[in-house]
Design an enzyme around this catalytic site. Structure first.
Site, PDB file in Angstrom:
ATOM      1  N   HIS A 124       4.515   0.243 -13.981  1.00 38.75           N
ATOM      2  CA  HIS A 124       2.900   0.291 -13.008  1.00 38.75           C
ATOM      3  C   HIS A 124       2.407   0.450 -15.345  1.00 38.75           C
ATOM      4  O   HIS A 124       1.518   0.798 -14.460  1.00 38.75           O
ATOM      5  CB  HIS A 124       3.500   1.895 -13.041  1.00 38.75           C
ATOM      6  CG  HIS A 124       3.722   2.073 -11.522  1.00 38.75           C
ATOM      7  ND1 HIS A 124       2.865   0.904 -10.991  1.00 38.75           N
ATOM      8  CD2 HIS A 124       4.335   2.832 -11.642  1.00 38.75           C
ATOM      9  CE1 HIS A 124       2.939   1.671  -9.231  1.00 38.75           C
ATOM     10  NE2 HIS A 124       4.301   2.568  -9.728  1.00 38.75           N
ATOM     11  N   ASP A 134      10.401  -3.036  -6.133  1.00 39.45           N
ATOM     12  CA  ASP A 134      10.096  -1.639  -5.684  1.00 39.45           C
ATOM     13  C   ASP A 134       8.912  -1.261  -5.037  1.00 39.45           C
ATOM     14  O   ASP A 134       8.163  -1.875  -4.682  1.00 39.45           O
ATOM     15  CB  ASP A 134       9.316  -1.056  -7.219  1.00 39.45           C
ATOM     16  CG  ASP A 134       9.559   0.530  -7.390  1.00 39.45           C
ATOM     17  OD1 ASP A 134      10.521   1.247  -8.118  1.00 39.45           O
ATOM     18  OD2 ASP A 134       8.441   0.508  -7.136  1.00 39.45           O
ATOM     19  N   HIS A 174       7.232   0.473  -4.606  1.00 37.97           N
ATOM     20  CA  HIS A 174       5.355   0.453  -4.952  1.00 37.97           C
ATOM     21  C   HIS A 174       4.773  -0.863  -5.737  1.00 37.97           C
ATOM     22  O   HIS A 174       6.004  -1.447  -6.339  1.00 37.97           O
ATOM     23  CB  HIS A 174       4.720   1.459  -5.983  1.00 37.97           C
ATOM     24  CG  HIS A 174       5.452   2.724  -5.663  1.00 37.97           C
ATOM     25  ND1 HIS A 174       6.909   3.461  -6.574  1.00 37.97           N
ATOM     26  CD2 HIS A 174       4.964   3.151  -4.825  1.00 37.97           C
ATOM     27  CE1 HIS A 174       6.825   4.388  -5.513  1.00 37.97           C
ATOM     28  NE2 HIS A 174       5.652   4.840  -4.635  1.00 37.97           N
ATOM     29  N   ASP A 193      13.341   3.247  -3.881  1.00 37.51           N
ATOM     30  CA  ASP A 193      12.818   3.327  -3.037  1.00 37.51           C
ATOM     31  C   ASP A 193      12.037   3.299  -2.131  1.00 37.51           C
ATOM     32  O   ASP A 193      11.107   3.903  -1.709  1.00 37.51           O
ATOM     33  CB  ASP A 193      10.998   4.239  -4.199  1.00 37.51           C
ATOM     34  CG  ASP A 193      10.820   3.514  -5.243  1.00 37.51           C
ATOM     35  OD1 ASP A 193      10.889   2.457  -5.002  1.00 37.51           O
ATOM     36  OD2 ASP A 193       9.313   3.427  -5.966  1.00 37.51           O
TER      37      ASP A 193
HETATM   38 ZN   LIG Z   1       8.662   2.819  -7.212  1.00 35.82          ZN
END
Ligand SMILES: [Zn+2]
Length: 307
Positions: A127, A164, A166, A248
């Site tokens: 991120h 991931d 996200h 996740d």
């Molecule tokens: Zn994540």
């Protein structure tokens, strides 16, 4: 044998009480690997200390100097927050540089051996954007590793796969203008951080975003791997495949709503091994400790089984 790069120093990035990105994530994985049936086939390696290589210069290849200085300053003045959920503790700057160093070691070792390696470091990175940290991430480990790899002889194309749950907004923003890097992400959508629409394809059609609706399970991911991920990455013919391995998307993970099981990551790993053996697995997210540790075991076990 499969090398795993790890240091207890990665535990010194402190995130505070009840923060999901906690040091115990790594401890759970290390404990599980040490008692795995294939424990004797793991070659534990320490990252190159940050005083032994100019790590900061590699970080500067993708991050603004002002931002790097800010992280250093926040750490040196006792710690603080880069955003509401991205804490910096007194050792975080050095630990984040050591994490970068571990990812760079991963590039070097894959180049030498032509075989997969697992980088077990934190903080995560996907991120972090060029001028800001966010979402638990300080430096963009995967993007820094990709830029570093492209400086090495014999590496002209680097692919990054980000599984991931996200979207890796930071990684994508940093690499999407570079035709020598391809980026592919599977991620829950809608979800944090809100980027990663299928219409975001990069400057050179070098980005493939595969948003997945909440509640999806392994069968959805499997068909995406078979029909989209493998063709996209194979077609790019990467000299190195970097995988932002977040876990996740597991059903038990508290931060998202995808219903994968740890075994699903074995299938993903096998799909990737069809593309190339030159894979750097680098840890991103994954916050339910049992599923996290089990998923890393499955990933590494699948690599060992494939020889
Ligand atoms: Zn994540």
């Amino acid at each position: 044998m499969l090398p795993v790069i790890y240091s207890d120093e990665f535990l010194e990035h402190k995130t505070g009480y009840s923060h999901p990105e906690k040091p115990e994530r790594l401890t759970a994985i290390v404990n599980a690997l040490q008692s795995a049936p294939f424990a004797s086939q793991i070659q534990w390696r320490s990252p190159t200390p940050i005083i032994q290589r100019p790590v900061q210069s590699f970080v500067e290849a993708v991050h603004d100097q002002g931002y790097i200085h800010k992280v250093k300053q926040v750490a040196e003045t006792g710690g603080g927050y880069l955003d509401a959920d991205t804490p910096v503790s007194p050792h975080s700057y050095d630990v984040a540089l050591l994490a970068v160093s571990a990812w760079l070691d991963g590039v070097d070792i894959v180049r030498e051996t032509g075989k997969p390696i697992f980088v077990l470091a934190r903080p995560p990175g996907h991120h972090a954007e060029s001028n800001t940290g966010m979402g638990f991430c300080l430096f963009s480990n995967a993007a820094i590793a990709a830029f570093y790899a492209l400086q090495q002889s014999g590496i002209n194309r680097v692919a990054i796969l980000d599984w991931d749950v996200h979207h890796g907004n930071g990684t994508q923003a940093i690499v999407e203008t570079n035709p020598q890097i391809a980026y592919c992400s599977l991620h829950q959508f809608p979800c944090y951080p809100g980027t990663g629409k299928a219409t975001e394809t990069g400057l050179y059609n070098n980005v493939l975003n595969l948003p997945v609706t909440p509640g999806s399970d392994g069968s959805i991911y499997q068909s995406l791997f078979a029909q989209q991920v493998v063709p996209f990455l194979s077609n790019f013919q990467p000299d190195l495949l970097i995988i932002s391995t977040g876990y996740d998307a597991n059903a038990t993970d508290p931060l998202a709503s995808i219903n994968l099981q740890p075994q699903d990551y074995g299938l993903f790993t096998n799909y990737c091994l069809k593309i190339t053996d030159k894979i750097l697995f680098g840890l991103e997210g994954g916050y339910e400790l049992n599923a996290l540790a089990e998923s890393v075991l499955v990933t590494i076990g699948s690599c060992l089984q494939s020889g």
